[in-house]
Design a protein around this motif. Sequence first.
Motif, PDB file in Angstrom:
ATOM      1  N   GLY A 241       6.147  -2.420  19.460  1.00  0.00           N
ATOM      2  CA  GLY A 241       6.719  -2.208  20.787  1.00  0.00           C
ATOM      3  C   GLY A 241       5.887  -1.266  21.619  1.00  0.00           C
ATOM      4  N   LEU A 242       5.280  -0.277  20.971  1.00  0.00           N
ATOM      5  CA  LEU A 242       4.399   0.640  21.689  1.00  0.00           C
ATOM      6  C   LEU A 242       3.036  -0.021  21.883  1.00  0.00           C
ATOM      7  CD1 LEU A 242       3.922   4.443  20.817  1.00  0.00           C
ATOM      8  CD2 LEU A 242       2.278   3.066  22.061  1.00  0.00           C
ATOM      9  N   LEU A 243       2.428  -0.459  20.795  1.00  0.00           N
ATOM     10  CA  LEU A 243       1.122  -1.114  20.865  1.00  0.00           C
ATOM     11  C   LEU A 243       1.284  -2.613  21.081  1.00  0.00           C
ATOM     12  CD1 LEU A 243      -1.295   0.330  18.149  1.00  0.00           C
ATOM     13  CD2 LEU A 243      -1.465   0.536  20.620  1.00  0.00           C
ATOM     14  N   LYS A 244       0.564  -3.128  22.059  1.00  0.00           N
ATOM     15  CA  LYS A 244       0.538  -4.572  22.297  1.00  0.00           C
ATOM     16  C   LYS A 244      -0.733  -5.206  21.750  1.00  0.00           C
ATOM     17  CE  LYS A 244       0.410  -7.943  26.090  1.00  0.00           C
ATOM     18  NZ  LYS A 244       0.408  -8.098  27.567  1.00  0.00           N
ATOM     19  N   ARG A 245      -1.836  -4.446  21.806  1.00  0.00           N
ATOM     20  CA  ARG A 245      -3.142  -4.951  21.391  1.00  0.00           C
ATOM     21  C   ARG A 245      -4.045  -3.763  21.121  1.00  0.00           C
ATOM     22  NH1 ARG A 245      -7.345  -8.371  25.188  1.00  0.00           N
ATOM     23  NH2 ARG A 245      -6.953  -6.580  26.538  1.00  0.00           N
ATOM     24  N   ILE A 246      -4.967  -3.911  20.164  1.00  0.00           N
ATOM     25  CA  ILE A 246      -5.907  -2.835  19.871  1.00  0.00           C
ATOM     26  C   ILE A 246      -7.313  -3.413  19.734  1.00  0.00           C
ATOM     27  CG2 ILE A 246      -5.450  -2.939  17.367  1.00  0.00           C
ATOM     28  CD1 ILE A 246      -5.911   0.154  17.370  1.00  0.00           C
ATOM     29  N   ILE A 247      -8.273  -2.726  20.344  1.00  0.00           N
ATOM     30  CA  ILE A 247      -9.675  -3.128  20.296  1.00  0.00           C
ATOM     31  C   ILE A 247     -10.471  -1.919  19.829  1.00  0.00           C
ATOM     32  CG2 ILE A 247     -11.639  -4.014  21.611  1.00  0.00           C
ATOM     33  CD1 ILE A 247      -9.613  -5.177  23.611  1.00  0.00           C
ATOM     34  N   GLY A 248     -11.136  -2.044  18.690  1.00  0.00           N
ATOM     35  CA  GLY A 248     -11.839  -0.891  18.138  1.00  0.00           C
ATOM     36  C   GLY A 248     -13.211  -1.234  17.609  1.00  0.00           C
ATOM     37  N   GLY A 249     -14.119  -0.288  17.720  1.00  0.00           N
ATOM     38  CA  GLY A 249     -15.401  -0.413  17.048  1.00  0.00           C
ATOM     39  C   GLY A 249     -15.238  -0.193  15.559  1.00  0.00           C
ATOM     40  N   SER A 250     -14.305   0.692  15.207  1.00  0.00           N
ATOM     41  CA  SER A 250     -13.949   0.926  13.808  1.00  0.00           C
ATOM     42  C   SER A 250     -12.520   1.423  13.761  1.00  0.00           C
ATOM     43  CB  SER A 250     -14.913   1.946  13.170  1.00  0.00           C
ATOM     44  OG  SER A 250     -14.918   3.164  13.887  1.00  0.00           O
ATOM     45  N   TYR A 251     -11.991   1.511  12.551  1.00  0.00           N
ATOM     46  CA  TYR A 251     -10.594   1.868  12.338  1.00  0.00           C
ATOM     47  C   TYR A 251     -10.495   2.888  11.217  1.00  0.00           C
ATOM     48  CZ  TYR A 251      -9.324  -2.084  15.295  1.00  0.00           C
ATOM     49  OH  TYR A 251      -9.190  -2.937  16.362  1.00  0.00           O
ATOM     50  N   PRO A 252      -9.440   3.717  11.225  1.00  0.00           N
ATOM     51  CA  PRO A 252      -9.253   4.632  10.094  1.00  0.00           C
ATOM     52  C   PRO A 252      -9.094   3.845   8.806  1.00  0.00           C
ATOM     53  CG  PRO A 252      -7.801   5.204  11.917  1.00  0.00           C
ATOM     54  CD  PRO A 252      -8.390   3.864  12.241  1.00  0.00           C
ATOM     55  N   SER A 253      -9.630   4.381   7.737  1.00  0.00           N
ATOM     56  CA  SER A 253      -9.505   3.732   6.432  1.00  0.00           C
ATOM     57  C   SER A 253      -8.953   4.738   5.446  1.00  0.00           C
ATOM     58  CB  SER A 253     -10.859   3.207   5.959  1.00  0.00           C
ATOM     59  OG  SER A 253     -11.777   4.270   5.810  1.00  0.00           O
ATOM     60  N   GLY A 254      -8.619   4.246   4.269  1.00  0.00           N
ATOM     61  CA  GLY A 254      -8.103   5.134   3.241  1.00  0.00           C
ATOM     62  C   GLY A 254      -8.534   4.676   1.874  1.00  0.00           C
ATOM     63  N   PRO A 255      -8.406   5.528   0.858  1.00  0.00           N
ATOM     64  CA  PRO A 255      -8.773   5.119  -0.497  1.00  0.00           C
ATOM     65  C   PRO A 255      -7.879   3.999  -0.987  1.00  0.00           C
ATOM     66  CG  PRO A 255      -7.623   7.233  -0.506  1.00  0.00           C
ATOM     67  CD  PRO A 255      -7.898   6.905   0.922  1.00  0.00           C
ATOM     68  N   SER A 256      -8.407   3.192  -1.909  1.00  0.00           N
ATOM     69  CA  SER A 256      -7.666   2.027  -2.403  1.00  0.00           C
ATOM     70  C   SER A 256      -6.383   2.419  -3.111  1.00  0.00           C
ATOM     71  CB  SER A 256      -8.550   1.203  -3.347  1.00  0.00           C
ATOM     72  OG  SER A 256      -8.990   2.000  -4.432  1.00  0.00           O
ATOM     73  N   THR A 257      -6.306   3.658  -3.580  1.00  0.00           N
ATOM     74  CA  THR A 257      -5.117   4.109  -4.311  1.00  0.00           C
ATOM     75  C   THR A 257      -4.033   4.632  -3.385  1.00  0.00           C
ATOM     76  OG1 THR A 257      -6.176   6.282  -4.571  1.00  0.00           O
ATOM     77  CG2 THR A 257      -6.448   4.701  -6.366  1.00  0.00           C
ATOM     78  N   ALA A 258      -4.331   4.777  -2.103  1.00  0.00           N
ATOM     79  CA  ALA A 258      -3.382   5.364  -1.164  1.00  0.00           C
ATOM     80  C   ALA A 258      -2.638   4.280  -0.392  1.00  0.00           C
ATOM     81  CB  ALA A 258      -4.119   6.283  -0.181  1.00  0.00           C
ATOM     82  N   GLU A 259      -1.531   4.681   0.220  1.00  0.00           N
ATOM     83  CA  GLU A 259      -0.827   3.778   1.131  1.00  0.00           C
ATOM     84  C   GLU A 259      -1.733   3.473   2.316  1.00  0.00           C
ATOM     85  OE1 GLU A 259       2.360   2.315   1.291  1.00  0.00           O
ATOM     86  OE2 GLU A 259       2.277   2.721  -0.861  1.00  0.00           O
ATOM     87  N   PRO A 260      -1.782   2.220   2.752  1.00  0.00           N
ATOM     88  CA  PRO A 260      -2.636   1.904   3.894  1.00  0.00           C
ATOM     89  C   PRO A 260      -2.141   2.589   5.155  1.00  0.00           C
ATOM     90  CG  PRO A 260      -1.262   0.024   3.311  1.00  0.00           C
ATOM     91  CD  PRO A 260      -1.089   1.038   2.227  1.00  0.00           C
ATOM     92  N   PRO A 261      -3.044   2.963   6.059  1.00  0.00           N
ATOM     93  CA  PRO A 261      -2.634   3.516   7.344  1.00  0.00           C
ATOM     94  C   PRO A 261      -1.682   2.557   8.064  1.00  0.00           C
ATOM     95  CG  PRO A 261      -5.003   3.739   7.035  1.00  0.00           C
ATOM     96  CD  PRO A 261      -4.515   2.883   5.919  1.00  0.00           C
ATOM     97  N   LEU A 262      -0.827   3.105   8.907  1.00  0.00           N
ATOM     98  CA  LEU A 262       0.145   2.278   9.630  1.00  0.00           C
ATOM     99  C   LEU A 262      -0.539   1.206  10.466  1.00  0.00           C
ATOM    100  CD1 LEU A 262       2.671   5.025  10.829  1.00  0.00           C
ATOM    101  CD2 LEU A 262       2.935   3.432   8.918  1.00  0.00           C
ATOM    102  N   ILE A 263      -1.680   1.556  11.061  1.00  0.00           N
ATOM    103  CA  ILE A 263      -2.356   0.579  11.911  1.00  0.00           C
ATOM    104  C   ILE A 263      -2.817  -0.616  11.093  1.00  0.00           C
ATOM    105  CG2 ILE A 263      -4.629   1.697  11.747  1.00  0.00           C
ATOM    106  CD1 ILE A 263      -3.077  -0.169  14.766  1.00  0.00           C
ATOM    107  N   TRP A 264      -3.216  -0.383   9.829  1.00  0.00           N
ATOM    108  CA  TRP A 264      -3.644  -1.495   8.988  1.00  0.00           C
ATOM    109  C   TRP A 264      -2.472  -2.384   8.597  1.00  0.00           C
ATOM    110  CZ3 TRP A 264      -8.009  -3.757   8.621  1.00  0.00           C
ATOM    111  CH2 TRP A 264      -9.201  -3.038   8.828  1.00  0.00           C
TER     112      TRP A 264
END
Length: 537
Positions: free
Chosen positions: A75-98
Amino acid sequence: MSKHITPSQAADLIPDGAVVSVSSSSGLGCPDLMLKAIGERFEATGHPRDITTLHPIAAGDMSGIKGIDHIARKGLLKRIIGGSYPSGPSTAEPPLIWRMISGNEIPAYNIPSGVMFDMHREAAAKRPGVLTKVGMDTFVDPKRQGCAMNAAAQETPVVKRVSFEGDDWLYFPAITPDVTIVRATTADEHGNLTYEHEGAYLGGLDQALAARNNGGIVIAQVKRITKQGSLKPHDVRVPGMLVDYVIVDPEQKQTTQTLYDPAISGEIFRPLDTFRVPEFNIQKVIARRVAQELQANSCVNLGFGISANVPRILMEEGQHGAVTWVIEQGAVGGVPLLDFAFGCASNADAYMPSPYQFTYFQGGGFDASLLSFLEIGRDGSVNVSKLSFRPHVTAGAGGFVDITARARKIVFSGMFNAGAKLGIADGKLVIEKEGKLKKLVNEVEHVTFSGRRAIEQGQDITYVTERCVMKLTPDGILLSEIAPGIDLQTHILDQSEFPLLVAKDLKVMDARLFAEEPIGLSLPVKSARVLEGTFHE
């Protein structure tokens, strides 16, 4: 009159449906408090709704600086355009944006970082968009994914292939931001911004111009406000005429896990003996072999991964200063930092704004680039931008596509396959257990670098792993060196999904790479540059 307002007042200024451009590079330069205020306003009021956000480089690092995750709300985000995105370790919960991207909740795009800065510049000058060769025959190309990160993005393309002056180009229409959010260290009452505690200038000026010239607003987050007229004009990187509002966060971190380090912002120089030299292990073996590809007096770009250790190899070998390192966030020279501080440098010679650093890269003005790989394809293509089984671990391509588009020489480094148990004994590589996942595959999942285009352009491409060195040739990938202790058939040829060419004069990798002592590295001196071609009236 001061332009200082509270974060909540600034968040109230963002209308529904706005296009919002954010200057950041992971934790470096991230206006985290401002993004948090936008998220809090939405949670309290349901506004702003349906905004599009632009991120030339990722906002947030998932390690104390949430960045884009503050506003990753349906509802807040309609579309996102990025050169890169936050990432996380494979053992962690994925970021909300992912979660939103992989759940196909919003259209998401990955446009090369340098091209995104170009799009801002074109929007600022009210030109139609960007014509470029950057990204041709990669995931950026409409013949492949056209920058789309999910099915929702495929419905509205952001790039076209067009013909201009008898040649094919990629065309990115300019996108005009309604709001730009930048970060600096100090603002005066007029809104002039200085960056004395920042590790990079990033692209704040270009992003501010894009909003200002099109009737939008610019919000700056800073650590402090000072009296008008107290800033030295040569220190001002974004003039107050472009800044509408200022919010203050005295606790803003300089970069990931770093409140403030004056060596990152170039205010002091660290003694060389304070930099950690890599411990002896398999990754160091690879980094040493990569270092042997370099020439003295050259300018070399660095990417994240094993190659980020190469400056420390040169330092250990008494070759510090022989190469000028250049990274996409803007630092020139010095010692690029590792791990959570990657993207920053200590003891830099200069800081260039990121858009101009990318112009340098896109035009191939530098000598070589040292980058990583996740997969290598039969045609020499490389994937660093997508693994379906670990999507939130890959952060998108960032500036990788800009950097490799015309680089004269590229050295890709990585482990030959994934999950192998390796050791070193008596100057030889020992493979105790073979990995389960092949990284030399018939076709890479995502083409971040096109081997076919590299052949067409005559680029010099080398792949360095712990067990061999390979070269890209018009006939295929050629195995040129093999590690001591390795069986050619069992450990290399059988571990590739496609046939490798084997050099007639196959060499054994330098045995010194596999011993703890320094290898006595000596870099050949790069020949003086001469003008290429002939000038015509």
